[in-house]
Design an enzyme around this catalytic site. Sequence first.
Site, PDB file in Angstrom:
ATOM      1  N   ASP A  15      16.030 -75.757 -29.853  1.00 13.86           N
ATOM      2  CA  ASP A  15      14.585 -75.735 -29.979  1.00 13.86           C
ATOM      3  C   ASP A  15      14.273 -75.429 -31.448  1.00 13.86           C
ATOM      4  O   ASP A  15      15.170 -75.105 -32.237  1.00 13.86           O
ATOM      5  CB  ASP A  15      13.984 -74.694 -29.036  1.00 13.86           C
ATOM      6  CG  ASP A  15      12.574 -75.044 -28.584  1.00 13.86           C
ATOM      7  OD1 ASP A  15      11.911 -75.838 -29.274  1.00 13.86           O
ATOM      8  OD2 ASP A  15      12.133 -74.509 -27.542  1.00 13.86           O
ATOM      9  N   ASP A  24       7.333 -85.093 -28.693  1.00 13.91           N
ATOM     10  CA  ASP A  24       7.317 -84.203 -27.527  1.00 13.91           C
ATOM     11  C   ASP A  24       6.194 -84.660 -26.611  1.00 13.91           C
ATOM     12  O   ASP A  24       5.055 -84.212 -26.730  1.00 13.91           O
ATOM     13  CB  ASP A  24       7.093 -82.769 -27.998  1.00 13.91           C
ATOM     14  CG  ASP A  24       7.624 -81.731 -27.013  1.00 13.91           C
ATOM     15  OD1 ASP A  24       7.928 -82.114 -25.875  1.00 13.91           O
ATOM     16  OD2 ASP A  24       7.735 -80.552 -27.401  1.00 13.91           O
ATOM     17  N   ARG A  43       4.042 -77.051 -16.977  1.00 15.77           N
ATOM     18  CA  ARG A  43       4.970 -77.971 -17.647  1.00 15.77           C
ATOM     19  C   ARG A  43       6.179 -78.244 -16.761  1.00 15.77           C
ATOM     20  O   ARG A  43       6.901 -79.221 -16.985  1.00 15.77           O
ATOM     21  CB  ARG A  43       5.428 -77.380 -18.975  1.00 15.77           C
ATOM     22  CG  ARG A  43       4.319 -77.143 -19.979  1.00 15.77           C
ATOM     23  CD  ARG A  43       4.809 -76.321 -21.159  1.00 15.77           C
ATOM     24  NE  ARG A  43       5.852 -77.006 -21.914  1.00 15.77           N
ATOM     25  CZ  ARG A  43       6.603 -76.402 -22.835  1.00 15.77           C
ATOM     26  NH1 ARG A  43       6.433 -75.102 -23.100  1.00 15.77           N
ATOM     27  NH2 ARG A  43       7.516 -77.091 -23.492  1.00 15.77           N
ATOM     28  N   HIS A  89       7.964 -68.800 -29.071  1.00 20.03           N
ATOM     29  CA  HIS A  89       7.331 -69.149 -30.336  1.00 20.03           C
ATOM     30  C   HIS A  89       7.002 -67.876 -31.122  1.00 20.03           C
ATOM     31  O   HIS A  89       6.911 -67.912 -32.349  1.00 20.03           O
ATOM     32  CB  HIS A  89       6.041 -69.941 -30.103  1.00 20.03           C
ATOM     33  CG  HIS A  89       6.277 -71.331 -29.613  1.00 20.03           C
ATOM     34  ND1 HIS A  89       6.445 -71.624 -28.281  1.00 20.03           N
ATOM     35  CD2 HIS A  89       6.375 -72.509 -30.278  1.00 20.03           C
ATOM     36  CE1 HIS A  89       6.627 -72.929 -28.150  1.00 20.03           C
ATOM     37  NE2 HIS A  89       6.592 -73.489 -29.336  1.00 20.03           N
TER      38      HIS A  89
END
Length: 531
Positions: free
Chosen positions: A424, A242, A311, A354
Amino acid sequence: MGPAPAARRHRSSRPRAVAGPPRHRSGDARSPGHALAAGAAASLLLVAGLTQGAIAASGAGAARTDVPAAAAPGTTAAPPSSAPDGGGADGTAVAPGVPDLTSAVADPPPDPLPGGTLPAPAGLGPGPAPAAATGTTPGTTSGTAAGAEPSAGSEAAASSPAAPGCVPAPLEERAAAVLVVGLPGVTSADQDLAREVVELGVGGVFLSSSNVRTARQTTDLVTGLQAGMDVAHGRPLVVSTDEESGRVALARQVVGAGPSPRSLAASSTPAEVEQFAAASGTRLAELGVTLNLAPVVDLDEGPADGVIGDRAFGADPDVVTRYAAAYWRGLASAGVAPTVKHFPGHGRSVTDTHAEGDVVETSLGELLRTDLVPFARAVEDGVPVVMLNHLGYRALDPHLPASLSPAAYAALREMGFEGVAMTDSLGMGAVHQRWDFPESVVLAVQAGADAALTTDGSQARGMRDALVAAVRAGALPEDRLSEAAARVTALAGGDPVRMSCVDVELPAVRAEAAQQDAGRAPAAPGPDDGP
């Protein structure tokens, strides 16, 4: 592995070089992704209706969370929790000519099936199979379909009756081949966890910062893993990491630090970003990395330290599309397959998946006008991998995260995507608080995932066993698993026919894609695009 198949063999292919930096002139043009996204509206309306119809027909209510039957023996399911729920469409105006499709997909699903078995996947229903994929991707294979005929509802885009005598790999191997797993703390291929995942025959590995200390050590690790796979299974691994640049850069120790995507868009031209990504990709390729989980194509203009934040290349669909396209072209030119994420767009939620889940209330028409524009361009350009996020979307399926939702995978395929659909990480809280690893991997592959990502390779055996159990119980069509294994095997550069008696062609970033930005002026930095 079974005897060599009699089906037509794949054709090996090397990535085509991406054309040089685009030339810019005065003026601006709207991204072709706008036209693509608008044109996809009618197809997505069909998907919406068919998906809801399939759910109703099968009783596979998306709200179901008590589905432990396919878990590996001896595992314990995590207790389900309620998904966030809210109102209807948000009333956002849609682009002219793009219908608001929310009403077609927002009806709540029916009650789930009784009992403790997994429902059959809600696919696209009866009808002709989609056309076979075209193109190639770095290190992949190509050819025409040669696998078993898909069952109704399976997204077998590259399947057809197998040639007589074709024997696929054992079910256990095909199940392991869809897993891409992390190796926490592993720095040598001789360590126990590395040996275990190689022995299982996983489809790929994920390198995090705990695996990357020096260039020599990382190269030795990857070389050892690949050698072990070749000896044990006669095929290569997908080696992923990543490396987005900025704060998410897991190979930074070797590749070096770089500016955030938002900073890149604010200070550089697309041509310069392409050169930057090519240099980064070259360093990754030297380590043995074949797949980079970048670039982010989400839209976000919020605080830089937000869940997506810096990001993202920005919040304007055209700006993000131009800069993300430059990034994926640069990676591809270095021989590293790019991945666009997080479909269908994470920028509208400030929830960190997350830790927990969330439901995006935006209408499908508005998503088509904005968030889905960069994804449409990625599909057009031939990006080989798309990662799905763990958010729910009221316009598609408010009860399941996109990574586990048949409606989300159907929408992606109806946009024309023929590559590897990847989840993911399934260990993230938005999924793992509701389903344990064995349950979530079955739901993901059932829904349409080809590659199931987890950063914890110690879960690989239980996940593999759950997939095998689901196929044997009739809860997961074997054709769906075979198709997924074939795609991941092709992505690694292996032979999908030998794996699944299914030959596939994965898309690759086209050399001529670089010319699509020729003549476009560099985007002017916006007020929130600064470092």
